[in-house]
Motif scaffolding. Structure first.
Motif, PDB file in Angstrom:
ATOM      1  N   GLN A 203      -8.561 -17.999   4.968  1.00  0.00           N
ATOM      2  CA  GLN A 203      -7.212 -17.438   5.027  1.00  0.00           C
ATOM      3  C   GLN A 203      -6.835 -16.862   3.662  1.00  0.00           C
ATOM      4  O   GLN A 203      -6.051 -17.445   2.920  1.00  0.00           O
ATOM      5  N   PRO A 204      -7.394 -15.715   3.313  1.00  0.00           N
ATOM      6  CA  PRO A 204      -7.080 -15.107   2.019  1.00  0.00           C
ATOM      7  C   PRO A 204      -5.759 -14.353   2.072  1.00  0.00           C
ATOM      8  O   PRO A 204      -5.181 -14.117   3.139  1.00  0.00           O
ATOM      9  N   VAL A 205      -5.302 -13.958   0.921  1.00  0.00           N
ATOM     10  CA  VAL A 205      -4.133 -13.090   0.816  1.00  0.00           C
ATOM     11  C   VAL A 205      -4.609 -11.645   0.908  1.00  0.00           C
ATOM     12  O   VAL A 205      -5.483 -11.219   0.150  1.00  0.00           O
ATOM     13  N   ARG A 206      -4.048 -10.898   1.857  1.00  0.00           N
ATOM     14  CA  ARG A 206      -4.378  -9.476   2.003  1.00  0.00           C
ATOM     15  C   ARG A 206      -3.228  -8.654   1.435  1.00  0.00           C
ATOM     16  O   ARG A 206      -2.059  -8.910   1.730  1.00  0.00           O
ATOM     17  N   ILE A 207      -3.591  -7.666   0.637  1.00  0.00           N
ATOM     18  CA  ILE A 207      -2.607  -6.826  -0.033  1.00  0.00           C
ATOM     19  C   ILE A 207      -2.526  -5.489   0.693  1.00  0.00           C
ATOM     20  O   ILE A 207      -3.542  -4.791   0.847  1.00  0.00           O
ATOM     21  N   PHE A 208      -1.342  -5.143   1.162  1.00  0.00           N
ATOM     22  CA  PHE A 208      -1.103  -3.879   1.851  1.00  0.00           C
ATOM     23  C   PHE A 208      -0.128  -3.048   1.026  1.00  0.00           C
ATOM     24  O   PHE A 208       0.602  -3.555   0.185  1.00  0.00           O
ATOM     25  N   GLY A 209      -0.102  -1.746   1.292  1.00  0.00           N
ATOM     26  CA  GLY A 209       0.822  -0.859   0.595  1.00  0.00           C
ATOM     27  C   GLY A 209       0.159   0.435   0.197  1.00  0.00           C
ATOM     28  O   GLY A 209      -0.912   0.807   0.706  1.00  0.00           O
ATOM     29  N   GLY A 210       0.771   1.148  -0.729  1.00  0.00           N
ATOM     30  CA  GLY A 210       0.258   2.444  -1.148  1.00  0.00           C
ATOM     31  C   GLY A 210      -0.828   2.332  -2.198  1.00  0.00           C
ATOM     32  O   GLY A 210      -0.908   1.363  -2.946  1.00  0.00           O
ATOM     33  N   ASN A 211      -1.687   3.361  -2.221  1.00  0.00           N
ATOM     34  CA  ASN A 211      -2.776   3.434  -3.201  1.00  0.00           C
ATOM     35  C   ASN A 211      -2.659   4.769  -3.945  1.00  0.00           C
ATOM     36  O   ASN A 211      -3.067   5.812  -3.434  1.00  0.00           O
TER      37      ASN A 211
END
Length: 376
Positions: A203-211
């Motif tokens: 259960q990792p932390v997934r980072i979403f958003g702009g690149n």
């Protein structure tokens, strides 16, 4: 001509718990407090959390216009023009982490199209050829922080016989990342994924958003279609078409994490000293190229009940509700579907290794009359 405008406002809030405030406990341990019992009742240890807030405003306007511009023997040349303008403003950040990030972006795009008739059976212009119409269109768009995106398309429609309709088109367009893909608010979510490297669910932390590092690419399209109506009244219709699309430097959502993908994007993955997966930077990526080819075909049958007429001068009874039965059968044959995410990686064959079906068949049957019916 027509004009429209719209305004959109959105807000979001995210809270990410990252542990407990152990400072009071640590101070008592460091001080050697004899009154502190680590196995007994502890002092208050409040949760530590990061609260992220974002706000976005979008204002847009569109203008569309069309009219005949030239008279040819086979008919009028029709021209159309569309202009769209969009203004985006957003603000996002985490409380206590140095303030908020602000982004501003504008987008302006225009499109024109020409329809040019060459042959017309109804107007007796090159009548042995049937009906021939050419379509030409172009589009250009510019956005803050990105290059000008261009697109063009050319097509022809040929109806050599009343029961046969042939169409073909080619086109090319440049692909540029959208405002959200570049500057979307960063959000961290805990998700459950399978780690192929350690063969375990984590259960990792997934980072979403702009690149902001995304760049543009190009798309080339080719399509050929045929439509056959052998009987009057659209009782039966058969269509078949071929489509090919080639994408170079396209933009993808971050794919499923595999050892090959991790080797290609090591900066996107973080593990602890024991190798356990901690975070995945799942923001959009650029790929090398993507190619798909497919043949789509379909058969449609339709029957509508006719009213019973007693005599030539008679009229059908009022309230007649005819039965209607329609059947459609569609088949999609995927000839190829493969992508290369980054040079040096093997091609990803979605038909062989990623579970994408080569054949897809869909059947639909509808029967009924006004007021009720059934669909299968």
């Amino acid at each position: 001509a027509s004009f429209s405008a719209q305004y959109t406002h959105s807000r979001s809030e995210n809270v990410y718990d990252r542990g407990y405030d152990m400072s009071v406990v640590q101070q008592r341990v460091d001080a050697g407090d004899p009154a502190f019992d680590p196995y007994g009742r502890w002092p208050a240890t409040p949760l530590l959390s990061d609260r992220t807030r974002s706000r976005a405003d979008t204002l847009g306007a569109s203008l569309n216009a069309s009219r005949p511009v030239l008279k040819l023997p086979a008919g009028a040349v029709n021209a159309s023009l569309a202009v769209n303008a969009v203004r985006n403003r957003s603000r996002s950040g985490t409380e206590g982490a140095g303030g908020y990030r602000r982004f501003a972006g504008d987008r302006l795009e225009g499109r024109w199209a020409l329809t040019i008739p060459v042959a017309s059976r109804a107007l007796a212009v090159l009548a042995p050829l049937g009906d021939i119409v050419f379509d030409i269109s172009g589009e250009a768009a510019t956005a803050t922080g990105s290059s000008v995106r261009r697109r063009w398309n050319a097509g022809v429609r040929w109806v050599p016989f009343p029961f046969l309709d042939l169409r073909a088109s080619i086109g090319r367009e440049s692909v540029e990342p959208t405002f959200d893909q570049l500057h979307g608010a960063q959000v961290e979510l805990i998700t459950r994924v399978f780690d192929f490297a350690r063969q375990e669910y984590v259960q990792p932390v997934r980072i979403f958003g702009g690149n902001p590092a995304l760049s543009g690419g190009s798309i080339r399209n080719l399509s050929i279609n045929a439509l056959l109506r052998p009987f009057p009244g659209n009782v039966a219709t058969f269509n078949v078409g071929y489509r090919r699309q080639e994408v170079r430097g396209g933009i993808w959502a971050f794919p499923m994490l595999t050892p090959d993908l991790e080797a290609a994007f090591p900066e996107r993955i973080r593990r602890d000293p024991e190798g356990r997966l901690l975070t995945i930077d799942a923001r959009p990526i650029n790929i090398s190229h993507d190619r798909t080819e497919a043949i789509a075909s379909g058969l449609a049958l339709r029957y509508t009940q006719k009213p019973k007429v007693a005599g030539l001068a008679s009229r059908p009874l009022d309230g007649f509700r005819p039965w209607t039965v329609s059947l459609s059968l569609n088949h999609n044959w995927q000839l190829s579907s493969e992508a290369v995410i980054r040079p040096g990686l093997p091609a990803l064959d979605r038909l062989r290794n990623n579970g994408q079906p080569r054949h897809n068949v869909a059947l639909s049957l509808i029967a009924g009359r006004p007021g009720f019916g059934a669909t299968l």
